[in-house]
Motif scaffolding. Structure first.
Motif, PDB file in Angstrom:
ATOM      1  N   GLN A  91       0.837  -1.207   0.000  1.00  0.00           N
ATOM      2  CA  GLN A  91       0.000   0.000   0.000  1.00  0.00           C
ATOM      3  C   GLN A  91       0.869   1.253   0.000  1.00  0.00           C
ATOM      4  O   GLN A  91       0.572   2.246  -0.683  1.00  0.00           O
ATOM      5  CB  GLN A  91      -0.915  -0.002   1.229  1.00  0.00           C
ATOM      6  CG  GLN A  91      -1.837   1.212   1.298  1.00  0.00           C
ATOM      7  CD  GLN A  91      -2.892   1.057   2.368  1.00  0.00           C
ATOM      8  OE1 GLN A  91      -3.552   0.027   2.456  1.00  0.00           O
ATOM      9  NE2 GLN A  91      -3.058   2.068   3.203  1.00  0.00           N
ATOM     10  N   CYS A 114      -4.629  -1.397  -1.901  1.00  0.00           N
ATOM     11  CA  CYS A 114      -4.903  -0.515  -0.764  1.00  0.00           C
ATOM     12  C   CYS A 114      -6.191  -0.969  -0.080  1.00  0.00           C
ATOM     13  O   CYS A 114      -7.275  -0.770  -0.623  1.00  0.00           O
ATOM     14  CB  CYS A 114      -5.020   0.943  -1.235  1.00  0.00           C
ATOM     15  SG  CYS A 114      -3.477   1.586  -1.921  1.00  0.00           S
ATOM     16  N   TYR A 116      -8.151  -0.088   2.610  1.00  0.00           N
ATOM     17  CA  TYR A 116      -8.549   0.846   3.652  1.00  0.00           C
ATOM     18  C   TYR A 116      -9.674   0.289   4.511  1.00  0.00           C
ATOM     19  O   TYR A 116      -9.720   0.518   5.708  1.00  0.00           O
ATOM     20  CB  TYR A 116      -8.998   2.167   3.017  1.00  0.00           C
ATOM     21  CG  TYR A 116      -7.906   2.858   2.235  1.00  0.00           C
ATOM     22  CD1 TYR A 116      -6.712   3.203   2.850  1.00  0.00           C
ATOM     23  CD2 TYR A 116      -8.071   3.153   0.884  1.00  0.00           C
ATOM     24  CE1 TYR A 116      -5.702   3.820   2.139  1.00  0.00           C
ATOM     25  CE2 TYR A 116      -7.059   3.784   0.160  1.00  0.00           C
ATOM     26  CZ  TYR A 116      -5.879   4.121   0.793  1.00  0.00           C
ATOM     27  OH  TYR A 116      -4.883   4.734   0.091  1.00  0.00           O
ATOM     28  N   GLU A 119      -8.350  -1.824   7.261  1.00  0.00           N
ATOM     29  CA  GLU A 119      -7.713  -1.048   8.315  1.00  0.00           C
ATOM     30  C   GLU A 119      -8.772  -0.448   9.235  1.00  0.00           C
ATOM     31  O   GLU A 119      -8.587  -0.338  10.439  1.00  0.00           O
ATOM     32  CB  GLU A 119      -6.856   0.059   7.711  1.00  0.00           C
ATOM     33  CG  GLU A 119      -5.620  -0.471   7.000  1.00  0.00           C
ATOM     34  CD  GLU A 119      -4.730   0.659   6.521  1.00  0.00           C
ATOM     35  OE1 GLU A 119      -4.969   1.808   6.910  1.00  0.00           O
ATOM     36  OE2 GLU A 119      -3.796   0.363   5.763  1.00  0.00           O
ATOM     37  N   LEU A 152      -7.858   8.241   6.668  1.00  0.00           N
ATOM     38  CA  LEU A 152      -6.961   7.335   5.955  1.00  0.00           C
ATOM     39  C   LEU A 152      -6.761   7.780   4.518  1.00  0.00           C
ATOM     40  O   LEU A 152      -5.681   7.679   3.954  1.00  0.00           O
ATOM     41  CB  LEU A 152      -7.534   5.915   5.984  1.00  0.00           C
ATOM     42  CG  LEU A 152      -7.447   5.207   7.337  1.00  0.00           C
ATOM     43  CD1 LEU A 152      -8.310   3.952   7.318  1.00  0.00           C
ATOM     44  CD2 LEU A 152      -6.026   4.873   7.690  1.00  0.00           C
TER      45      LEU A 152
END
Length: 208
Positions: A91, A114, A116, A119, A152
């Protein structure tokens, strides 16, 4: 001309010879050597020409090498490098390349590497199921999720250069050393020993 001859003699040639010999190449070596030589060209067109010819011959570059070559080759060439990369990106690497390729290519790269949403799940607060405490409503949860996603999404990429790096000012052709970083500007002490000036990242490239 074989890659072995080209690579062995490259550093002995004048700049004009280094460029003219690209058209004579009939073979290519390992991707590490090709990536090294690409970064030796101060002219983006020449570096891109060598990179495209290598890729046409089957050479593929690792994500680390692609990150290092940004700024040396054209956006079109970077698109081709990314879509034929040797291995997976992290990422952080994807975020470093945000301005180096076309938007649609970057969007595809971001979608693949990525995560997100994952996360966000790691940062999610546990909910107290005790009957004495009222559980948060759905609307509150949506606002909290949107706030974390926004934070983010706005994360800045790691600076390309560091204090102490030896760099070249593209439009001046002068070299110097980075002595300070202030926001998006790099303070460079030029090699003439008399001049200190600030430049954005796009005006600088690594000097070897």
């Amino acid at each position: 001309m074989t890659w072995e001859d080209f690579y062995d003699k490259f550093y002995e040639w004048a700049d004009s010879t280094q460029v003219s010999r690209i058209s004579q190449l009939t073979s290519f070596g390992c991707h590490e050597q090709v990536a090294e030589i690409i970064q030796m060209y101060s002219d983006e067109k020449a570096a891109s020409r060598l990179a495209k010819k290598a890729m046409a011959a089957g050479v593929r570059f690792t994500p680390d090498e692609i990150v290092e070559m940004q700024g040396f080759v054209s956006k079109e060439c970077m698109n081709q490098m990314v879509t034929s990369a040797l291995g997976d990106f992290t990422q952080e690497q994807v975020e470093e390349l945000v301005f180096s390729m076309d938007d649609d290519i970057y969007a595809d790269l971001e979608k693949r590497y990525c995560h997100y949403g994952e996360e966000d799940e790691e940062f999610e607060e546990p909910v107290d199921e005790s009957p004495r405490q009222k559980k948060p409503g759905k609307l509150f949860g949506l606002f909290a999720f949107a706030g974390m996603a926004s934070e983010l999404g706005s994360k800045k990429s790691t600076p390309r250069f560091r204090i102490g790096d030896h760099v070249r000012v593209r439009w001046r052709g002068q070299e110097g050393t980075i002595i300070d970083i202030n926001g998006g500007l790099y303070m460079v002490s030029l090699d003439d020993g008399r001049t200190v000036d600030s430049f954005p990242e796009s005006d600088l490239e690594k000097a070897w």
